[in-house]
Motif scaffolding. Structure first.
Motif, PDB file in Angstrom:
ATOM      1  N   VAL A 189       0.855  -1.189   0.000  1.00 34.41           N
ATOM      2  CA  VAL A 189       0.000   0.000   0.000  1.00 34.41           C
ATOM      3  C   VAL A 189       0.888   1.234   0.000  1.00 34.41           C
ATOM      4  O   VAL A 189       2.040   1.190   0.443  1.00 34.41           O
ATOM      5  N   PRO A 190       0.395   2.352  -0.499  1.00 29.74           N
ATOM      6  CA  PRO A 190       1.198   3.576  -0.562  1.00 29.74           C
ATOM      7  C   PRO A 190       1.724   3.990   0.809  1.00 29.74           C
ATOM      8  O   PRO A 190       0.998   3.965   1.806  1.00 29.74           O
ATOM      9  N   ARG A 191       2.981   4.383   0.822  1.00 28.34           N
ATOM     10  CA  ARG A 191       3.638   4.815   2.064  1.00 28.34           C
ATOM     11  C   ARG A 191       4.411   6.097   1.795  1.00 28.34           C
ATOM     12  O   ARG A 191       5.136   6.202   0.803  1.00 28.34           O
ATOM     13  N   VAL A 192       4.236   7.075   2.676  1.00 33.93           N
ATOM     14  CA  VAL A 192       4.898   8.364   2.506  1.00 33.93           C
ATOM     15  C   VAL A 192       6.400   8.193   2.685  1.00 33.93           C
ATOM     16  O   VAL A 192       6.864   7.497   3.594  1.00 33.93           O
ATOM     17  N   VAL A 193       7.182   8.848   1.807  1.00 36.61           N
ATOM     18  CA  VAL A 193       8.631   8.865   1.944  1.00 36.61           C
ATOM     19  C   VAL A 193       8.968   9.878   3.042  1.00 36.61           C
ATOM     20  O   VAL A 193       8.967  11.094   2.812  1.00 36.61           O
ATOM     21  N   ALA A 194       9.239   9.372   4.231  1.00 37.39           N
ATOM     22  CA  ALA A 194       9.383  10.230   5.407  1.00 37.39           C
ATOM     23  C   ALA A 194      10.529  11.212   5.275  1.00 37.39           C
ATOM     24  O   ALA A 194      10.459  12.347   5.776  1.00 37.39           O
ATOM     25  N   GLU A 195      11.620  10.820   4.594  1.00 36.70           N
ATOM     26  CA  GLU A 195      12.779  11.695   4.452  1.00 36.70           C
ATOM     27  C   GLU A 195      12.475  12.953   3.641  1.00 36.70           C
ATOM     28  O   GLU A 195      13.211  13.934   3.705  1.00 36.70           O
ATOM     29  N   LEU A 196      11.372  12.918   2.873  1.00 33.93           N
ATOM     30  CA  LEU A 196      11.020  14.079   2.053  1.00 33.93           C
ATOM     31  C   LEU A 196       9.909  14.904   2.689  1.00 33.93           C
ATOM     32  O   LEU A 196       9.398  15.845   2.081  1.00 33.93           O
ATOM     33  N   TRP A 197       9.527  14.555   3.890  1.00 28.39           N
ATOM     34  CA  TRP A 197       8.427  15.263   4.564  1.00 28.39           C
ATOM     35  C   TRP A 197       8.806  16.735   4.765  1.00 28.39           C
ATOM     36  O   TRP A 197       9.849  17.070   5.305  1.00 28.39           O
ATOM     37  N   GLY A 198       7.944  17.615   4.280  1.00 27.70           N
ATOM     38  CA  GLY A 198       8.192  19.043   4.423  1.00 27.70           C
ATOM     39  C   GLY A 198       9.033  19.648   3.316  1.00 27.70           C
ATOM     40  O   GLY A 198       9.217  20.872   3.278  1.00 27.70           O
ATOM     41  N   ALA A 199       9.531  18.821   2.395  1.00 23.12           N
ATOM     42  CA  ALA A 199      10.413  19.344   1.341  1.00 23.12           C
ATOM     43  C   ALA A 199       9.639  19.980   0.196  1.00 23.12           C
ATOM     44  O   ALA A 199      10.187  20.707  -0.604  1.00 23.12           O
ATOM     45  N   ARG A 200       8.339  19.695   0.079  1.00 20.03           N
ATOM     46  CA  ARG A 200       7.468  20.194  -0.990  1.00 20.03           C
ATOM     47  C   ARG A 200       8.056  19.893  -2.369  1.00 20.03           C
ATOM     48  O   ARG A 200       8.486  20.772  -3.117  1.00 20.03           O
ATOM     49  N   VAL A 201       8.053  18.618  -2.692  1.00 15.77           N
ATOM     50  CA  VAL A 201       8.521  18.133  -3.986  1.00 15.77           C
ATOM     51  C   VAL A 201       7.579  18.618  -5.080  1.00 15.77           C
ATOM     52  O   VAL A 201       6.358  18.669  -4.894  1.00 15.77           O
ATOM     53  N   SER A 202       8.122  19.002  -6.237  1.00 20.91           N
ATOM     54  CA  SER A 202       7.276  19.452  -7.342  1.00 20.91           C
ATOM     55  C   SER A 202       7.309  18.507  -8.537  1.00 20.91           C
ATOM     56  O   SER A 202       6.443  18.581  -9.397  1.00 20.91           O
ATOM     57  N   GLN A 203       8.317  17.625  -8.608  1.00 20.07           N
ATOM     58  CA  GLN A 203       8.406  16.684  -9.720  1.00 20.07           C
ATOM     59  C   GLN A 203       8.860  15.331  -9.212  1.00 20.07           C
ATOM     60  O   GLN A 203       9.621  15.239  -8.248  1.00 20.07           O
ATOM     61  N   VAL A 204       8.390  14.266  -9.856  1.00 21.31           N
ATOM     62  CA  VAL A 204       8.810  12.924  -9.508  1.00 21.31           C
ATOM     63  C   VAL A 204       8.917  12.108 -10.789  1.00 21.31           C
ATOM     64  O   VAL A 204       8.123  12.279 -11.723  1.00 21.31           O
ATOM     65  N   ALA A 205       9.904  11.227 -10.855  1.00 18.07           N
ATOM     66  CA  ALA A 205      10.081  10.351 -12.011  1.00 18.07           C
ATOM     67  C   ALA A 205      10.649   9.031 -11.534  1.00 18.07           C
ATOM     68  O   ALA A 205      11.329   8.967 -10.512  1.00 18.07           O
ATOM     69  N   CYS A 206      10.358   7.972 -12.279  1.00 16.35           N
ATOM     70  CA  CYS A 206      10.832   6.636 -11.911  1.00 16.35           C
ATOM     71  C   CYS A 206      11.658   6.038 -13.034  1.00 16.35           C
ATOM     72  O   CYS A 206      11.267   6.098 -14.209  1.00 16.35           O
ATOM     73  N   GLY A 207      12.793   5.464 -12.658  1.00 14.18           N
ATOM     74  CA  GLY A 207      13.533   4.622 -13.571  1.00 14.18           C
ATOM     75  C   GLY A 207      13.141   3.189 -13.347  1.00 14.18           C
ATOM     76  O   GLY A 207      12.158   2.893 -12.667  1.00 14.18           O
ATOM     77  N   SER A 208      13.928   2.273 -13.907  1.00 12.95           N
ATOM     78  CA  SER A 208      13.593   0.869 -13.763  1.00 12.95           C
ATOM     79  C   SER A 208      13.554   0.468 -12.302  1.00 12.95           C
ATOM     80  O   SER A 208      12.592  -0.116 -11.825  1.00 12.95           O
ATOM     81  N   GLN A 209      14.617   0.825 -11.548  1.00 19.00           N
ATOM     82  CA  GLN A 209      14.677   0.540 -10.119  1.00 19.00           C
ATOM     83  C   GLN A 209      15.138   1.777  -9.350  1.00 19.00           C
ATOM     84  O   GLN A 209      15.843   1.666  -8.353  1.00 19.00           O
ATOM     85  N   GLN A 210      14.701   2.926  -9.812  1.00 23.08           N
ATOM     86  CA  GLN A 210      15.170   4.163  -9.199  1.00 23.08           C
ATOM     87  C   GLN A 210      14.079   5.220  -9.250  1.00 23.08           C
ATOM     88  O   GLN A 210      13.201   5.202 -10.116  1.00 23.08           O
ATOM     89  N   THR A 211      14.118   6.140  -8.303  1.00 22.21           N
ATOM     90  CA  THR A 211      13.147   7.229  -8.233  1.00 22.21           C
ATOM     91  C   THR A 211      13.882   8.546  -8.065  1.00 22.21           C
ATOM     92  O   THR A 211      14.876   8.623  -7.318  1.00 22.21           O
ATOM     93  N   LEU A 212      13.418   9.580  -8.767  1.00 31.07           N
ATOM     94  CA  LEU A 212      13.966  10.917  -8.645  1.00 31.07           C
ATOM     95  C   LEU A 212      12.864  11.883  -8.255  1.00 31.07           C
ATOM     96  O   LEU A 212      11.721  11.734  -8.686  1.00 31.07           O
ATOM     97  N   VAL A 213      13.231  12.880  -7.464  1.00 32.02           N
ATOM     98  CA  VAL A 213      12.300  13.941  -7.116  1.00 32.02           C
ATOM     99  C   VAL A 213      13.033  15.270  -7.210  1.00 32.02           C
ATOM    100  O   VAL A 213      14.249  15.344  -7.012  1.00 32.02           O
ATOM    101  N   TYR A 214      12.279  16.319  -7.501  1.00 33.54           N
ATOM    102  CA  TYR A 214      12.866  17.660  -7.591  1.00 33.54           C
ATOM    103  C   TYR A 214      12.233  18.545  -6.532  1.00 33.54           C
ATOM    104  O   TYR A 214      11.008  18.629  -6.426  1.00 33.54           O
ATOM    105  N   VAL A 215      13.101  19.220  -5.752  1.00 34.99           N
ATOM    106  CA  VAL A 215      12.646  20.136  -4.703  1.00 34.99           C
ATOM    107  C   VAL A 215      12.987  21.551  -5.145  1.00 34.99           C
ATOM    108  O   VAL A 215      14.149  21.956  -5.092  1.00 34.99           O
TER     109      VAL A 215
END
Length: 896
Positions: free
Chosen positions: A213-239
């Motif tokens: 089930v969906p789980r919040v990425v706690a390390e990004l809490w409060g960072a206000r991410v504006s972009q997210v992308a997924c690779g094969s086994q990787q995730t990127l976010v832009y703050v």
């Protein structure tokens, strides 16, 4: 709007400028499959050969007439979203990743994902062998492979059609990205949730566990991410506030050049924006990573993170477009305007995506809240009706759409158009009436669960707009009923020869009006009942229905809302006084009850009453229900009440309003408990109104109720109720269960006995047309009177209204208290109540007994014929004294 969540392209996208136009292309994670959308709208796909040295290219001709706004590639399947809001998928389908409801191995041509029809999609994403979409109001749907929980549904079962991710309900999702076996979603507040495979740390939860089930990425809490992308086994976010890209997951081959570990379990910045742009430029010449993510980060994804490229959206209504429709009138502009109108109003999704509130309230869309700003609908209609050709074009496209609406929508967002369209189809012409009838037909085709959702949304509609819906459907129902009655009358007496065959179907708008009526009843009658009446039914009843209850006209009684109380009484009177006996093809009638003599002795009234009821035959009751047992007092009382109703007699028993609700199958409410048991009702209401949590703690209440008997016993209102404290969060449930126990659970057997007797005593069925308050009046009589109407209805014998005695009588009468007036009514008629059948027609006679000395005789009454014998008096004082003496003295109440 740089930095706004949900404005970037999915992973694998690359935008190239060509003479001011954008060419859009996307590819899967290993660069074996690519979609390319040219500036002129041509969509093609490329498949790499085993050696990857050349590609096979195919033009996707099936979508050449679609205006595609978004595309996405999975490992072996593709997705394309049209501007008209339709989602198409094609490719491999071993895990159901195409969402077409089957596990067909492969579907080479684009197929419409029918289950998402009508849902206004904001973003689409394809993973390795799974797919996901987000609606404009944040609803997330996923399907396909689910071995690692990448669908977010709490299990590992594959899905072959879109399933709603309930764990993300009201999370305000605006963007979604899919990796090979994991998924990431972004909320409007900038929070990131991930789920699915976590073996490489791609979920960012500082572990390699999978998440179902969906789980919040706690390390990004409060960072206000504006972009997210997924690779094969990787995730990127832009703050954007830090102007940094963070990544987590697989980092093999060191594509980013920062020497990080192969598996990064938490989000860490990869490098500075300047270095990212330089890296992108360097990697753009590498055939190995161009347009793809090869087990890691792709240069075009990083470029997209920095440049904030925008997604195109499905077509929805914009204020500036509407203003242009109204202001432009040239032929060239008109053709373009018609194209835009056709695009939006021929699409369920586009209509459902329009008229959303300017605030974030529409993210709360649910079975209770539509997310539509109805004032926006009203403003739009007011604008376009000033331009008749625009209004006509809008209504024309809607009318075409009505024939293809789905009967089993899956999302509350699907139901918005049922609230919007009636207000856009307004008009006084036959075309508008016909369109509203078509819309009514579409609503009646809805499956029961879907119809229930629509009713919930209607119940929460603002009162002015709910009243507007009632007005629209009531007006078109008047026209439809007139035509229906005319058709039946023209077919005339044929129905006496052969029973009704069902060919003449009553208008569907009546069903919608009845639905609105039921919603209105449950909501406490925000709209007066008279707003639902259709006057044409009275003429049908009076002139035609009486000759045969088996005609289609009788079917109109299925819609009690269109009948006034007077009309209901007329219908019920017809049914209760006649029973049908079928002799061959001819329908004959007999009068019920006319041969059943019911002798009672005044001094043994109850004893004779019970004896007659117990000895009555089934035929006498015109009922197939079994007789009541001798010891069952509830069944006997029910039988007596049923008989009174069937014979239009009054039984002024002081039953509470809740009983009449239960008779009609309606649930009693807290207000009914307050009527029956005022202190308890007020206390329960105080619990609902309390906002201080400390009060609930001090009360130490649980889900039990104390039941009186030989001793006080605690009865649990729900399983383990004694262990469940009443809190601010569950107090509504507690009150509902309390009311249910008092009116249902605690009296189940006595009420069943009463109901059995009631149905035995009243074999008619049309009493169910009455509202609870109306049924109470029919049984108990009216307790509120218009005394001036009573004066107006009087018939005089040997008197004139202008005679001094008459004038003095009414002067004295109107000065009496309300209680004294009711006693006069009892003196006159034997009851201090007026029958519902006589509310407007109650009359009596005032007769001069022509006695020699009027001062020596009191006024007296004959209750059987409702005659008041009033001697001629000339003095008001004597008249008042004698009148009061008459109505106060038991022996002068009348001659039975």
């Amino acid at each position: 709007m740089p930095g706004i969540p949900g404005t970037g392209h999915p992973p694998g996208f690359e935008l190239t400028q060509s003479q001011g136009n954008e060419k859009l292309q996307c590819s899967n994670h290993d660069a074996t499959h690519m979609l390319v959308l040219s500036p002129d709208g041509e969509l093609s796909e490329q498949w790499a050969t085993a050696s990857s040295s050349c590609c096979k290219t195919r033009l996707v001709r099936e979508l050449r007439h679609q205006d595609i706004v978004q595309i996405s590639c999975g490992d072996q399947h593709a997705m394309a979203l049209s501007r008209g809001g339709e989602l198409f998928t094609w490719g491999k389908n071993a895990h159901g990743q195409l969402g077409v409801g089957s596990l067909t191995a492969s579907i080479p041509q684009p197929h419409l994902v029918k289950r998402l029809k009508g849902i206004p999609l904001a973003h689409i994403a394809a993973g390795g062998a799974h797919s996901a979409v987000v609606s404009l109001s944040g609803a997330v749907y996923s399907w396909g492979k689910n071995g690692f929980g990448q669908l977010g549904l709490g299990d590992t079962e594959d899905r072959d059609c879109p399933a709603y991710v309930r764990a993300l309900e009201h999370w305000k999702t605006v963007f979604i990205a899919c990796g090979a076996d994991h998924t990431a979603v972004l909320s409007k507040e900038g929070l990131v949730c991930t789920f699915g495979a976590g073996g490489a740390g791609q979920l960012g939860h500082n572990s390699t566990q999978n998440e179902l089930v969906p789980r919040v990425v706690a390390e990004l809490w409060g960072a206000r991410v504006s972009q997210v992308a997924c690779g094969s086994q990787q995730t990127l976010v832009y703050v954007p506030s830090l102007d940094k890209v963070y990544s987590f997951g697989s980092g093999e081959e060191g594509q980013l050049g920062d020497g990080r570990k192969p598996h990064q379990l938490i989000p860490l910045p990869i490098t500075s924006p300047a270095n990212i742009e330089k890296l992108c430029q360097e990697n753009s010449t590498s055939q190995k990573v161009t347009g793809s993510i090869t087990r890691g980060i792709q240069s075009s994804v990083l470029r997209k993170m920095i440049k904030n490229s925008y997604l195109k959206e499905i077509a929805t209504l914009k204020d500036k477009d509407v203003d242009a429709w109204i202001s432009n009138s040239s032929l060239q502009h008109w053709e373009l305007i018609k194209q835009n109108i056709r695009l939006i109003f021929s699409s369920e999704a586009c209509i459902n995506g329009s008229f959303l509130g300017k605030s974030d309230k529409h993210f709360k869309t649910s079975k209770e809240f539509s997310g539509v700003d109805m004032s926006e609908v009203q403003q739009f209609y007011e604008k376009i009706r000033k331009k008749p050709e625009v209004l006509q074009e809008v209504q024309k496209e809607i009318k075409k759409l009505l024939l293809s609406l789905s009967s089993s929508p899956i999302s509350p967002e699907n139901f918005r158009l049922y609230l919007i369209l009636p207000f856009l189809l307004r008009g006084n012409d036959d075309s508008s009436f016909h369109s509203l009838s078509l819309l009514a037909q579409a609503i009646t085709r809805l499956q029961p669960k879907a119809l229930q959702t629509l009713e919930h949304l209607l119940s929460n509609l603002e009162t002015p707009f709910f009243r507007g819906l009632v007005f629209l459907y009531q007006r078109v129902s008047q026209k439809n009923v007139s035509e229906f009655v005319t058709d039946i009358v023209q077919r005339g007496m044929d129905y006496l020869i052969s029973p009704y065959d069902g060919n003449s179907r009553e208008p569907e708008t009546l069903q919608i009006l009845q639905i609105l009526y039921q919603v209105n009843s449950r909501a406490g009658f925000r709209v007066l009942a008279k707003n639902f009446y259709v006057p044409q039914v009275k003429e049908a009843i009076v002139n035609h229905m009486n000759f045969c209850a088996n005609t289609p006209l009788w079917n109109l009684t299925k819609y009690p809302c269109i009948f006034s109380m007077e009309d209901k009484l007329l219908v019920y009177d017809i049914e209760s006084k006649t029973t049908a006996v079928h002799l061959g093809p001819v329908v004959l009638r007999t009068i019920a009850w006319e041969q059943w003599l019911f002798p009672v002795r005044r001094q043994y009234l109850l004893q004779d009453l019970w004896n007659n009821l117990n000895s009555a035959s089934t035929q006498q009751f015109r009922s197939i229900l079994k007789a009541a047992g001798r010891g069952d007092i509830f069944c006997r009382v029910g039988t007596l009440c049923g008989m009174a109703l069937y014979n239009s007699c009054l039984v002024p028993f002081p039953f509470p309003a809740a009983l009449y609700k239960k008779l009609l199958g309606l649930a009693p409410a807290l207000q009914d408990l307050e009527e029956l048991w005022p202190p308890v009702g007020r206390n329960l209401q105080a619990i609902l109104d309390e906002e201080d949590d400390r009060i609930f703690e001090s009360l130490e209440m649980d889900f039990t109720i104390m039941e009186e008997g030989d001793s006080m016993v605690a009865v649990e209102l729900k399983e383990n109720g004694a262990s469940i404290p009443v809190t601010k969060d569950n107090r509504k449930e507690y009150v509902d269960l309390y009311v249910n126990y008092v009116f249902n659970e605690s009296i189940r057997k006595p009420f069943e006995d009463f109901m059995q007797g009631f149905l035995r005593g009243c074999p008619a069925e049309k009493w169910k047309m009455f509202l609870p308050a109306e049924l109470q009046i029919v049984l108990q009589g009216q307790t509120k009177f218009d005394w001036h109407l009573l004066e107006k209805n009087v018939i005089y014998s040997h008197y004139q209204p202008s005679d001094e005695t008459i004038r003095n009588f009414w002067t004295v009468f109107h000065k009496l208290s309300e209680d004294k007036k009711k006693k006069f009514l009892a003196f006159l008629s034997g009851s201090d109540r007026i029958s519902a059948y006589k509310l407007e027609r109650f009359t009596f006679s005032i007769v001069d007994p022509q006695v020699a000395n009027p001062d020596e005789i009191y006024p007296y009454a004959n209750t059987c014929s409702l005659i008041l014998f009033l001697p001629r008096y000339s003095r008001k004082g004597i008249l008042k004294k004698m009148l009061l003496c008459s109505i106060e003295h038991d022996e002068m109440f009348g001659l039975l």
